[in-house]
Enzyme design. Structure first.
Site, PDB file in Angstrom:
ATOM      1  N   ILE A 171       0.835  -1.205   0.000  1.00  0.00           N
ATOM      2  CA  ILE A 171       0.000   0.000   0.000  1.00  0.00           C
ATOM      3  C   ILE A 171       0.869   1.253   0.000  1.00  0.00           C
ATOM      4  O   ILE A 171       0.568   2.237  -0.680  1.00  0.00           O
ATOM      5  CB  ILE A 171      -0.964  -0.008   1.203  1.00  0.00           C
ATOM      6  N   HIS A 172       1.971   1.215   0.737  1.00  0.00           N
ATOM      7  CA  HIS A 172       2.869   2.370   0.786  1.00  0.00           C
ATOM      8  C   HIS A 172       3.414   2.695  -0.604  1.00  0.00           C
ATOM      9  O   HIS A 172       3.549   3.860  -0.985  1.00  0.00           O
ATOM     10  CB  HIS A 172       4.023   2.084   1.749  1.00  0.00           C
ATOM     11  N   THR A 173       3.710   1.677  -1.382  1.00  0.00           N
ATOM     12  CA  THR A 173       4.275   1.874  -2.711  1.00  0.00           C
ATOM     13  C   THR A 173       3.236   2.331  -3.728  1.00  0.00           C
ATOM     14  O   THR A 173       3.536   3.127  -4.618  1.00  0.00           O
ATOM     15  CB  THR A 173       4.939   0.565  -3.194  1.00  0.00           C
TER      16      THR A 173
END
Length: 468
Positions: A288-290
């Site tokens: 999700i961060h990416t």
């Protein structure tokens, strides 16, 4: 002649101890007091002996307002009472609207009162310490579809939510629907408190969880409060922190890691499910961060303990090589992590042997690269972020007993044979796999999933980015 005037006063939730001095003073000097007949028991001792009481039953609000205007225009000092606060589901809006509709000259004074949700909150502990939403389930004035839209918005936005009018004789199913919607957005462990007859003789206070909450335990005299994702219960008290006791100070090597740690904490708070196994959650947070795509919570698949077992292979020196389908995946794997763990990341796409092998067999260069990789590193960890043909090639080689990879990260992206290639590796149950299901994927995603494996020992502390 004095200008006509109506005082609209909130008398609190039901106890005389919760009526403000300003309201008591207004009631005590009024010629006429107008309100729902049930409420007069709470103010009887404060009325003037000659005060005229205009009381009526439920659903007679307009009638009471009309009488209040008549008496005020006749020169009487009029006080219209509401339970709780007169401006919250009370008489104040109706009085203002009626003044506008009548076009009369009239002064209106609103005196605030303690609302039922405030009284209920004080009995539960401190559940409304942060952003709050109030929703009434009464559909007499508001269509149910509008109410349901507001419920979904409050649940998804992580508001502490107080529920008024949860039930009535004819309204029995709406609270069940609200419960269903909140469970789609909040953990079953979310605290829920409800108070019946707050501030009155037969007061009942209950603290439970969203998962255990039973709508049948609630009636029309109850206020329900649902916590947010930070709410908790301590020694029987329902608490929603304001933020004074924040997470421990972030210990980061630099601004890059500090930003990444804060990002992971933000993502974790916004997950729909809070009880993911640690190693799956670690990969999910990286994904999700990416991508900034919370759909990863629905489509990221990991075999049980896949991330943990692959990290253990690296840590114990049994896994030395990561093979990627394209150079963009290799470039995204953190060099510091590779050096720290003595792991090599390789991509065969530009190996001079690949073009010849691809031409000779009529296959893609990425397929040819995987064939060469399997000959030289059959037990590597293979990561795919671009080429479904390469992933399918590996699956075929495994099926024929020519490859025995330590693990597979399957995240090719696209529209042709992408989903099929991911399905093809699922049957190999002895090989730890991380799969981005469906059409989504990408080189950056494949690389970040490898990075999640290489720093899994930081997962318990939720401290990513040591090699940034």
């Amino acid at each position: 002649m004095n200008r006509a005037r109506i005082i609209v006063a909130g008398i609190g939730p039901g106890s005389t101890a919760d009526i403000t001095p300003a309201v008591l003073e207004a009631i005590g000097r009024s010629d006429v007091v107008v309100g729902y007949k049930y409420y007069f028991q709470f103010i009887q001792s404060y009325l003037r002996p000659d005060a005229h009481c205009v009381d009526s039953g439920m659903k007679k609000e307009r009638q009471r307002a009309e009488e209040a205007f008549d008496y005020a225009l006749a020169g009487k000092t009029v006080c219209v009472i509401s339970s709780g606060d007169a401006g919250i589901y009370g008489m104040a809006p109706l009085i203002y609207e009626m003044k506008r509709a009548k076009g009369v000259e009239m002064d209106i004074e609103v005196l605030p009162g303690i609302s039922a949700f405030q009284k209920a909150a004080s009995l539960l502990g401190a559940p409304i310490g942060h952003d709050l939403c109030l929703i009434s389930l009464s559909d007499l004035m508001t269509p149910w579809l509008v109410i349901e839209k507001r419920i979904a918005a409050a649940a998804s936005a992580d508001f502490v939510t107080a529920i008024y009018n949860p039930k009535s004789e004819g309204r029995y199913w709406q609270l069940y629907r609200l419960h269903e919607i909140f469970l789609q957005h909040r953990s079953p462990d979310t605290p829920v408190g409800f108070v019946r007859q707050a501030g009155r003789a037969d007061e009942e206070v209950t603290v439970t969880t969203l998962g255990a909450f039973a709508p049948e335990a609630v009636d029309m005299f109850t206020v329900v409060i649902i916590g947010n994702t930070q709410s908790y219960v301590h020694e029987g008290c329902f608490i929603t922190p304001r933020g004074y006791y924040r997470e421990t100070e972030i210990e980061a090597k630099g601004i890059g890691q500090e930003i990444m740690i804060k990002s992971f904490r933000t993502i974790e708070r916004e997950l729909k499910r809070m009880d993911w196994p640690l190693d799956h959650k670690w990969a999910l947070l990286h994904a999700i961060h990416t991508t900034a795509d919370f759909d990863m919570e629905n489509i990221l698949y990991t075999d049980p303990h896949a991330v943990a077992s692959l990290y253990e292979m690296v840590e114990t020196g049994r896994l030395h090589t990561v093979v990627t389908d394209v150079t963009m995946v290799t470039s995204g794997i953190r060099k510091g992590a590779l050096e720290r763990l003595n792991v090599e990341a390789k991509c065969y796409l530009h190996d001079p042997r690949v073009a010849e092998l691809a031409a000779r067999h009529g296959i893609t260069r990425t397929q040819a690269g995987i064939r060469l990789a399997v000959e030289e590193h059959p037990d590597a960890l293979f990561a795919f972020g671009n080429a479904p043909t390469a992933l399918q090639e590996l699956a075929d080689l495994i099926h024929r007993g020519k490859a025995h990879p330590a693990g597979i990260v399957a995240a090719p992206v696209g529209f042709v044979h992408v989903q099929e290639s991911k399905h093809a590796v699922k049957p190999f149950v002895s090989i730890p796999k991380i799969i981005v299901e469906g059409r989504k994927g990408g080189s950056n995603l494949a690389a970040t999933l490898i990075n999640a494996i290489l720093c899994y020992n930081d997962a318990a502390q939720l401290k990513p980015g040591r090699d940034v």
